[in-house]
Design a protein around this motif. Structure first.
Motif, PDB file in Angstrom:
ATOM      1  N   ARG A   1       0.787  -1.227   0.012  1.00  0.00           N
ATOM      2  CA  ARG A   1       0.019   0.254  -0.228  1.00  0.00           C
ATOM      3  C   ARG A   1       0.926   1.070  -0.172  1.00  0.00           C
ATOM      4  O   ARG A   1       2.038   1.181   0.382  1.00  0.00           O
ATOM      5  CB  ARG A   1      -0.934   0.071   1.197  1.00  0.00           C
ATOM      6  CG  ARG A   1      -0.328  -0.069   2.482  1.00  0.00           C
ATOM      7  CD  ARG A   1      -1.368   0.047   3.595  1.00  0.00           C
ATOM      8  NE  ARG A   1      -0.824  -0.061   4.991  1.00  0.00           N
ATOM      9  CZ  ARG A   1      -0.111  -0.999   5.542  1.00  0.00           C
ATOM     10  NH1 ARG A   1      -0.266  -2.334   5.115  1.00  0.00           N
ATOM     11  NH2 ARG A   1       0.538  -1.016   6.653  1.00  0.00           N
ATOM     12  N   ASP A   2       0.291   2.278  -0.342  1.00  0.00           N
ATOM     13  CA  ASP A   2       0.951   3.516  -0.231  1.00  0.00           C
ATOM     14  C   ASP A   2       2.113   3.667  -1.347  1.00  0.00           C
ATOM     15  O   ASP A   2       2.919   4.257  -0.814  1.00  0.00           O
ATOM     16  CB  ASP A   2       1.274   4.085   1.273  1.00  0.00           C
ATOM     17  CG  ASP A   2       0.263   4.157   2.174  1.00  0.00           C
ATOM     18  OD1 ASP A   2      -1.128   4.430   1.440  1.00  0.00           O
ATOM     19  OD2 ASP A   2       0.033   3.932   3.343  1.00  0.00           O
ATOM     20  N   ALA A   3       2.062   2.964  -2.292  1.00  0.00           N
ATOM     21  CA  ALA A   3       3.294   3.039  -3.092  1.00  0.00           C
ATOM     22  C   ALA A   3       3.361   4.487  -3.841  1.00  0.00           C
ATOM     23  O   ALA A   3       2.428   5.087  -4.170  1.00  0.00           O
ATOM     24  CB  ALA A   3       3.059   2.135  -4.230  1.00  0.00           C
ATOM     25  N   SER A   4       4.561   5.006  -3.938  1.00  0.00           N
ATOM     26  CA  SER A   4       4.836   6.426  -4.612  1.00  0.00           C
ATOM     27  C   SER A   4       4.759   6.135  -6.193  1.00  0.00           C
ATOM     28  O   SER A   4       4.900   7.346  -6.549  1.00  0.00           O
ATOM     29  CB  SER A   4       6.158   6.977  -4.093  1.00  0.00           C
ATOM     30  OG  SER A   4       7.101   6.205  -4.407  1.00  0.00           O
ATOM     31  N   GLY A   5       4.791   4.950  -6.621  1.00  0.00           N
ATOM     32  CA  GLY A   5       4.851   4.731  -8.127  1.00  0.00           C
ATOM     33  C   GLY A   5       5.485   3.447  -8.149  1.00  0.00           C
ATOM     34  O   GLY A   5       5.811   2.711  -7.306  1.00  0.00           O
ATOM     35  N   PRO A   6       5.663   3.033  -9.569  1.00  0.00           N
ATOM     36  CA  PRO A   6       6.389   1.935  -9.874  1.00  0.00           C
ATOM     37  C   PRO A   6       7.881   1.797  -9.290  1.00  0.00           C
ATOM     38  O   PRO A   6       8.561   3.006  -9.184  1.00  0.00           O
ATOM     39  CB  PRO A   6       6.336   1.814 -11.488  1.00  0.00           C
ATOM     40  CG  PRO A   6       5.644   2.904 -11.866  1.00  0.00           C
ATOM     41  CD  PRO A   6       5.157   4.091 -10.885  1.00  0.00           C
TER      42      PRO A   6
END
Length: 163
Positions: free
Chosen positions: A49-54
């Motif tokens: 969760r809460d990924a800043s992007g790839p």
């Protein structure tokens, strides 16, 4: 595979394994950098969760719930190196411990050899007895191997689905 229990009782180790996948390195890297797919092929990951992007760029971050040697942990991951299509490296931190994993993508004709590497440093409280420490080391090593096998299956299914 070097592993040790340090004088402080910490569990430290380094696991390396490889697996062939039926795509070129660019495609293998692309799939490996899709954070939402991690739970599909990596046995540690329960949730991301809460990924800043790839994961294809240095500094990308995400939070994860992982299950390591039977214990659930909240881990903060950060990409420490991303060099498409050759290398993806992350470090995960949690109270008292770190997990550093690296994937190298080596061209091999019309497929790729994926080299997986995991360095871990777990607190003594992670496994209070000698038997639990032995189990923890075995489980980490097993899960790295399985992650490469599952990744190969995921890549093969993805390759079959492409027009």
């Amino acid at each position: 595979m070097p592993r040790d229990v340090s004088p402080e009782g910490r569990i430290v180790g380094h696991v390396v394994d490889s697996q062939a996948v039926p795509v070129l390195p660019e495609s293998a890297f692309e799939l490996a950098s899709q954070v939402e797919r991690l739970p599909r092929w990596h046995p540690f990951f329960v949730e991301v969760r809460d990924a800043s992007g790839p994961l294809a760029s240095r500094g990308a971050r995400f939070d994860a719930v992982i299950k390591l040697a039977g214990q659930r942990l909240e881990v903060r991951y950060e990409v420490t190196e991303a060099r498409a299509p050759d290398l993806l490296a992350l470090v995960g931190t949690f109270p008292g411990g770190t997990l550093r994993w690296t994937r190298r993508f080596e061209p091999a004709g019309d497929h790729t050899i994926v080299h997986g590497e995991l360095e871990y440093d777990l607190p003594a409280s992670f496994a209070a007895t000698e038997a639990k420490r032995v189990f923890a080391v075995w489980a980490v090593e097993r899960d790295l191997r399985h992650s490469l096998d599952y990744f190969a299956e995921e890549v093969a299914a993805w390759a079959r689905s492409r027009p």
